[in-house]
Design a protein around this motif. Sequence first.
Motif, PDB file in Angstrom:
ATOM      1  N   CYS A 124       1.026  -1.046   0.177  1.00 13.22           N
ATOM      2  CA  CYS A 124       0.214   0.063  -0.606  1.00 13.22           C
ATOM      3  C   CYS A 124       0.808   1.129  -0.170  1.00 13.22           C
ATOM      4  N   TYR A 125       2.243   1.556   0.926  1.00 14.71           N
ATOM      5  CA  TYR A 125       2.587   2.694   1.092  1.00 14.71           C
ATOM      6  C   TYR A 125       3.700   2.899  -0.644  1.00 14.71           C
ATOM      7  N   ARG A 126       3.782   1.943  -1.305  1.00 14.94           N
ATOM      8  CA  ARG A 126       4.544   1.836  -2.081  1.00 14.94           C
ATOM      9  C   ARG A 126       3.069   2.731  -2.997  1.00 14.94           C
ATOM     10  N   MET A 131      -1.147   6.197  -6.083  1.00 11.33           N
ATOM     11  CA  MET A 131      -2.814   6.709  -6.957  1.00 11.33           C
ATOM     12  C   MET A 131      -3.196   8.023  -6.748  1.00 11.33           C
ATOM     13  N   LEU A 132      -1.946   8.911  -5.907  1.00 11.97           N
ATOM     14  CA  LEU A 132      -3.164   9.606  -4.920  1.00 11.97           C
ATOM     15  C   LEU A 132      -2.412  10.430  -6.593  1.00 11.97           C
ATOM     16  N   GLY A 135      -5.158  10.858  -9.100  1.00 15.29           N
ATOM     17  CA  GLY A 135      -6.068  10.561  -9.401  1.00 15.29           C
ATOM     18  C   GLY A 135      -7.063  10.106  -9.296  1.00 15.29           C
ATOM     19  N   PHE A 136      -6.748   8.286  -9.059  1.00 11.18           N
ATOM     20  CA  PHE A 136      -7.605   7.510  -9.008  1.00 11.18           C
ATOM     21  C   PHE A 136      -6.815   6.017  -8.077  1.00 11.18           C
ATOM     22  N   GLY A 137      -7.378   5.018  -8.143  1.00  5.93           N
ATOM     23  CA  GLY A 137      -6.716   4.187  -7.283  1.00  5.93           C
ATOM     24  C   GLY A 137      -8.173   3.471  -6.485  1.00  5.93           C
ATOM     25  N   ASP A 177     -10.118  10.436  -5.491  1.00  8.52           N
ATOM     26  CA  ASP A 177     -10.309   9.171  -5.980  1.00  8.52           C
ATOM     27  C   ASP A 177     -10.339   7.726  -5.756  1.00  8.52           C
ATOM     28  N   VAL A 178      -9.516   8.448  -4.569  1.00  7.65           N
ATOM     29  CA  VAL A 178      -9.104   7.277  -4.302  1.00  7.65           C
ATOM     30  C   VAL A 178      -9.672   6.159  -2.945  1.00  7.65           C
ATOM     31  N   ILE A 179      -9.890   5.270  -3.387  1.00  5.53           N
ATOM     32  CA  ILE A 179     -11.233   4.022  -2.273  1.00  5.53           C
ATOM     33  C   ILE A 179     -10.313   2.848  -1.128  1.00  5.53           C
ATOM     34  N   LEU A 180     -10.045   2.598  -0.109  1.00  3.25           N
ATOM     35  CA  LEU A 180      -9.548   1.782   0.748  1.00  3.25           C
ATOM     36  C   LEU A 180     -10.671   0.890   1.231  1.00  3.25           C
TER      37      LEU A 180
END
Length: 245
Positions: A124-126, A131-132, A135-137, A177-180
Amino acid sequence: MVDVKGRWALVTGASRGIGLYIARFLAEKGCNLVLHSRDKHHTDSLLRDIIRMDVEAYAVSAELSDVNSINKMLDVIEAKGTVIDILFNNAAIQATYRDDYFKTPDSDYETSFKINTIAPMMICYRIMPQMLERGFGRIINITSGIAEDPHQAGYSASKAALDKVTYDLSTTIKDEDVILTLADPGWCRTDLGGPNAPNAVSSVIPGVVLGAFLDNKGCNGKIIGVQDFAGMSIEEALARIDEAV
């Protein structure tokens, strides 16, 4: 509903069980795939099948208990110029069931946390900053609802820790527009879950993949109960989750 066609997804633990179902479903929707396993030859058959679906795909390997191995895998992906839009941290291990849980060794915790908590978060950290920046992930961490079972303390503790760090990380996202999300597949008849589990592994579809298709930011940081959506179409499942948040 997010259109995954032409996007790239990384699925860890893709060679069997839930990871295999995730990979096949995404490929059917036109998503390109990076398939992880400890030995990339473990995904040879799956890779051949997916390529026949007219999507791009390739295999990578990493020992997830080794952070250096994880970083080398991510280096390979970046060197290929692959942009990961969707991440499924699916791979996990379950330490031995301890009938005498008072004799649980420290190694149960150490190994479980390395693979079930540290590895997905290092990935995730990589990947998340990229993604941020774009602007998408979509990041989906596979968790477990296991509870009241000290016989599997290392496993349950490592998954509880994954829930906590995933939720905390999700709170840093505002308008991007990044959602976990976290997905709890329930107890399934996989190599990890064993033959006595009540749910067939096929029952994880579509619930386990919902996080990849979400466009509802209200789901950020939430745990999706996969079995709640068993037997639905992806459209039905998304409508239901939209109503729930």
